[in-house]
Design a protein around this motif. Structure first.
Motif, PDB file in Angstrom:
ATOM      1  N   CYS A  28     -17.258  -5.564  -7.040  1.00 35.07           N
ATOM      2  CA  CYS A  28     -15.961  -4.885  -7.167  1.00 35.07           C
ATOM      3  C   CYS A  28     -16.085  -3.575  -7.951  1.00 35.07           C
ATOM      4  CB  CYS A  28     -14.950  -5.804  -7.843  1.00 35.07           C
ATOM      5  SG  CYS A  28     -14.622  -7.308  -6.902  1.00 35.07           S
ATOM      6  N   PHE A  29     -16.916  -3.556  -8.985  1.00 32.26           N
ATOM      7  CA  PHE A  29     -17.094  -2.365  -9.813  1.00 32.26           C
ATOM      8  C   PHE A  29     -17.770  -1.247  -9.027  1.00 32.26           C
ATOM      9  CE2 PHE A  29     -19.767   0.145 -12.731  1.00 32.26           C
ATOM     10  CZ  PHE A  29     -18.800   0.659 -13.576  1.00 32.26           C
ATOM     11  N   TRP A  30     -18.906  -1.541  -8.422  1.00 32.55           N
ATOM     12  CA  TRP A  30     -19.704  -0.503  -7.770  1.00 32.55           C
ATOM     13  C   TRP A  30     -19.081   0.003  -6.480  1.00 32.55           C
ATOM     14  CZ3 TRP A  30     -23.012   1.738 -10.673  1.00 32.55           C
ATOM     15  CH2 TRP A  30     -23.615   1.035 -11.705  1.00 32.55           C
ATOM     16  N   HIS A  31     -18.403  -0.860  -5.756  1.00 33.33           N
ATOM     17  CA  HIS A  31     -17.875  -0.478  -4.441  1.00 33.33           C
ATOM     18  C   HIS A  31     -16.368  -0.261  -4.462  1.00 33.33           C
ATOM     19  CE1 HIS A  31     -21.737  -1.103  -2.417  1.00 33.33           C
ATOM     20  NE2 HIS A  31     -21.910  -2.032  -3.343  1.00 33.33           N
ATOM     21  N   ARG A  32     -15.754  -0.307  -5.649  1.00 31.78           N
ATOM     22  CA  ARG A  32     -14.358   0.084  -5.875  1.00 31.78           C
ATOM     23  C   ARG A  32     -13.360  -0.762  -5.093  1.00 31.78           C
ATOM     24  NH1 ARG A  32     -15.274   1.257 -10.220  1.00 31.78           N
ATOM     25  NH2 ARG A  32     -13.262   2.221 -10.492  1.00 31.78           N
ATOM     26  N   HIS A  33     -13.363  -2.054  -5.330  1.00 32.55           N
ATOM     27  CA  HIS A  33     -12.418  -2.954  -4.678  1.00 32.55           C
ATOM     28  C   HIS A  33     -10.991  -2.539  -5.062  1.00 32.55           C
ATOM     29  CE1 HIS A  33     -11.031  -7.399  -4.043  1.00 32.55           C
ATOM     30  NE2 HIS A  33     -10.618  -6.601  -3.087  1.00 32.55           N
ATOM     31  N   PRO A  34     -10.187  -2.104  -4.071  1.00 33.73           N
ATOM     32  CA  PRO A  34      -8.835  -1.617  -4.384  1.00 33.73           C
ATOM     33  C   PRO A  34      -7.975  -2.697  -5.039  1.00 33.73           C
ATOM     34  CG  PRO A  34      -9.448  -1.062  -2.134  1.00 33.73           C
ATOM     35  CD  PRO A  34     -10.495  -2.001  -2.651  1.00 33.73           C
ATOM     36  N   GLY A  35      -7.353  -2.341  -6.153  1.00 34.81           N
ATOM     37  CA  GLY A  35      -6.436  -3.244  -6.826  1.00 34.81           C
ATOM     38  C   GLY A  35      -7.084  -4.361  -7.618  1.00 34.81           C
ATOM     39  N   CYS A  36      -8.382  -4.351  -7.738  1.00 36.82           N
ATOM     40  CA  CYS A  36      -9.095  -5.429  -8.432  1.00 36.82           C
ATOM     41  C   CYS A  36      -9.306  -5.062  -9.901  1.00 36.82           C
ATOM     42  CB  CYS A  36     -10.441  -5.684  -7.767  1.00 36.82           C
ATOM     43  SG  CYS A  36     -11.394  -6.996  -8.550  1.00 36.82           S
ATOM     44  N   ARG A  37      -9.118  -6.037 -10.763  1.00 35.55           N
ATOM     45  CA  ARG A  37      -9.285  -5.774 -12.192  1.00 35.55           C
ATOM     46  C   ARG A  37     -10.746  -5.519 -12.568  1.00 35.55           C
ATOM     47  NH1 ARG A  37     -10.018 -10.328 -15.930  1.00 35.55           N
ATOM     48  NH2 ARG A  37     -10.709 -12.155 -14.754  1.00 35.55           N
ATOM     49  N   TYR A  38     -11.666  -5.939 -11.721  1.00 38.45           N
ATOM     50  CA  TYR A  38     -13.079  -5.718 -11.998  1.00 38.45           C
ATOM     51  C   TYR A  38     -13.550  -4.318 -11.583  1.00 38.45           C
ATOM     52  CZ  TYR A  38     -13.047 -10.765 -12.543  1.00 38.45           C
ATOM     53  OH  TYR A  38     -12.756 -12.046 -12.933  1.00 38.45           O
TER      54      TYR A  38
ATOM     55  N   GLN B 276     -16.813  10.533 -17.034  1.00 36.21           N
ATOM     56  CA  GLN B 276     -16.180  10.384 -15.723  1.00 36.21           C
ATOM     57  C   GLN B 276     -16.704  11.416 -14.726  1.00 36.21           C
ATOM     58  OE1 GLN B 276     -11.948   9.946 -15.870  1.00 36.21           O
ATOM     59  NE2 GLN B 276     -12.120   7.896 -16.735  1.00 36.21           N
ATOM     60  N   ASP B 277     -17.183  12.554 -15.229  1.00 35.60           N
ATOM     61  CA  ASP B 277     -17.776  13.554 -14.335  1.00 35.60           C
ATOM     62  C   ASP B 277     -19.021  12.995 -13.643  1.00 35.60           C
ATOM     63  OD1 ASP B 277     -18.879  13.587 -16.961  1.00 35.60           O
ATOM     64  OD2 ASP B 277     -19.902  15.482 -16.520  1.00 35.60           O
ATOM     65  N   TYR B 278     -19.650  11.983 -14.217  1.00 36.27           N
ATOM     66  CA  TYR B 278     -20.787  11.308 -13.604  1.00 36.27           C
ATOM     67  C   TYR B 278     -20.322  10.157 -12.713  1.00 36.27           C
ATOM     68  CZ  TYR B 278     -24.677   8.011 -13.256  1.00 36.27           C
ATOM     69  OH  TYR B 278     -25.603   7.131 -12.792  1.00 36.27           O
ATOM     70  N   TRP B 279     -19.424   9.324 -13.249  1.00 33.57           N
ATOM     71  CA  TRP B 279     -19.042   8.094 -12.566  1.00 33.57           C
ATOM     72  C   TRP B 279     -18.193   8.321 -11.321  1.00 33.57           C
ATOM     73  CZ3 TRP B 279     -21.553   3.839 -13.230  1.00 33.57           C
ATOM     74  CH2 TRP B 279     -22.165   3.587 -14.451  1.00 33.57           C
ATOM     75  N   LEU B 280     -17.214   9.184 -11.386  1.00 35.79           N
ATOM     76  CA  LEU B 280     -16.297   9.351 -10.249  1.00 35.79           C
ATOM     77  C   LEU B 280     -17.010   9.812  -8.976  1.00 35.79           C
ATOM     78  CD1 LEU B 280     -13.123  10.682 -12.084  1.00 35.79           C
ATOM     79  CD2 LEU B 280     -13.631   8.352 -11.301  1.00 35.79           C
ATOM     80  N   PRO B 281     -17.883  10.827  -9.036  1.00 38.16           N
ATOM     81  CA  PRO B 281     -18.624  11.186  -7.811  1.00 38.16           C
ATOM     82  C   PRO B 281     -19.545  10.062  -7.323  1.00 38.16           C
ATOM     83  CG  PRO B 281     -18.742  12.975  -9.404  1.00 38.16           C
ATOM     84  CD  PRO B 281     -18.121  11.797 -10.107  1.00 38.16           C
TER      85      PRO B 281
ATOM     86  N   PHE C  77     -19.058   6.777  -7.650  1.00 39.83           N
ATOM     87  CA  PHE C  77     -18.216   5.796  -6.969  1.00 39.83           C
ATOM     88  C   PHE C  77     -17.773   6.306  -5.606  1.00 39.83           C
ATOM     89  CE2 PHE C  77     -16.829   4.190 -11.383  1.00 39.83           C
ATOM     90  CZ  PHE C  77     -17.859   3.269 -11.420  1.00 39.83           C
ATOM     91  N   ALA C  78     -17.367   7.572  -5.548  1.00 34.15           N
ATOM     92  CA  ALA C  78     -16.912   8.157  -4.276  1.00 34.15           C
ATOM     93  C   ALA C  78     -18.032   8.141  -3.237  1.00 34.15           C
ATOM     94  CB  ALA C  78     -16.408   9.582  -4.492  1.00 34.15           C
ATOM     95  N   ALA C  79     -19.262   8.434  -3.674  1.00 33.47           N
ATOM     96  CA  ALA C  79     -20.403   8.406  -2.758  1.00 33.47           C
ATOM     97  C   ALA C  79     -20.661   6.986  -2.252  1.00 33.47           C
ATOM     98  CB  ALA C  79     -21.655   8.958  -3.446  1.00 33.47           C
ATOM     99  N   ASN C  80     -20.515   5.981  -3.123  1.00 27.82           N
ATOM    100  CA  ASN C  80     -20.697   4.584  -2.703  1.00 27.82           C
ATOM    101  C   ASN C  80     -19.687   4.206  -1.627  1.00 27.82           C
ATOM    102  OD1 ASN C  80     -22.774   4.223  -4.512  1.00 27.82           O
ATOM    103  ND2 ASN C  80     -21.600   3.004  -5.954  1.00 27.82           N
ATOM    104  N   VAL C  81     -18.423   4.537  -1.867  1.00 30.02           N
ATOM    105  CA  VAL C  81     -17.359   4.194  -0.924  1.00 30.02           C
ATOM    106  C   VAL C  81     -17.574   4.915   0.408  1.00 30.02           C
ATOM    107  CG1 VAL C  81     -14.875   4.403  -0.492  1.00 30.02           C
ATOM    108  CG2 VAL C  81     -15.696   3.622  -2.718  1.00 30.02           C
ATOM    109  N   GLU C  82     -17.956   6.184   0.356  1.00 31.36           N
ATOM    110  CA  GLU C  82     -18.194   6.960   1.577  1.00 31.36           C
ATOM    111  C   GLU C  82     -19.374   6.387   2.350  1.00 31.36           C
ATOM    112  OE1 GLU C  82     -19.846   9.615   4.325  1.00 31.36           O
ATOM    113  OE2 GLU C  82     -20.852   9.311   2.404  1.00 31.36           O
TER     114      GLU C  82
END
Length: 144
Positions: free
Chosen positions: A62-72, A80-85, A87-92
């Motif tokens: 859930c953390f790495w692949h950004r499960h929508p609405g999940c508390r994990y 965040q300048d490191y993490w947000l891109p 996460f976005a790359a993982n989802v894409e």
């Protein structure tokens, strides 16, 4: 004092045979489904491949692949300048690999880590539906 760096922590994150993945494999096996693991010839090296059903299963954290609405699926407050891109790359990448598999004629299922933590009966019912298996109550009535 031993210093643990972020890279040490990241290096320790497992890619295959994780707890949630093993839980899904055990459940599939108990349902009588047989599968192959981590087929590198398929896009995204799916965690579980069921050739007979032309289905692949990704067991996503859930953390790495950004499960929508999940508390994990929390986002770190620092860097965040490191993490947000990242996460976005993982989802894409997940979406791209899923699309490639569908173009090849595979059905793609995603099981989220939290589904393996919470009520496993719900996950079992979902997998029974996905593979056209009778529900557990009906199956127990037929058992001699």
């Amino acid at each position: 004092m031993l210093m643990v760096t972020r890279s040490d922590i990241m290096r320790a994150v497992k890619r295959a045979h994780t707890g949630p993945e093993v839980a899904v494999r055990k459940l599939l096996h108990s349902l009588g489904l047989r599968f192959r693991l981590h087929r590198k010839a398929l896009p995204g090296s799916p965690d579980i491949v069921l050739p007979k059903h032309r289905t692949v299963i990704f067991v996503h954290g859930c953390f790495w692949h950004r499960h929508p609405g999940c508390r994990y699926a929390s986002t770190p407050k620092t860097r965040q300048d490191y993490w947000l891109p990242k996460f976005a790359a993982n989802v894409e990448r997940d979406a791209r690999k899923s699309s490639q598999l569908k173009e090849l004629g595979w059905r793609v299922l995603v099981v989220w880590e939290c589904e393996t933590r919470n009520d496993k009966g719900t996950l079992e019912a979902r997998l029974r539906r996905e593979f056209g298996l009778p529900d557990s109550a009906a199956a127990s009535l037929r058992t001699p």
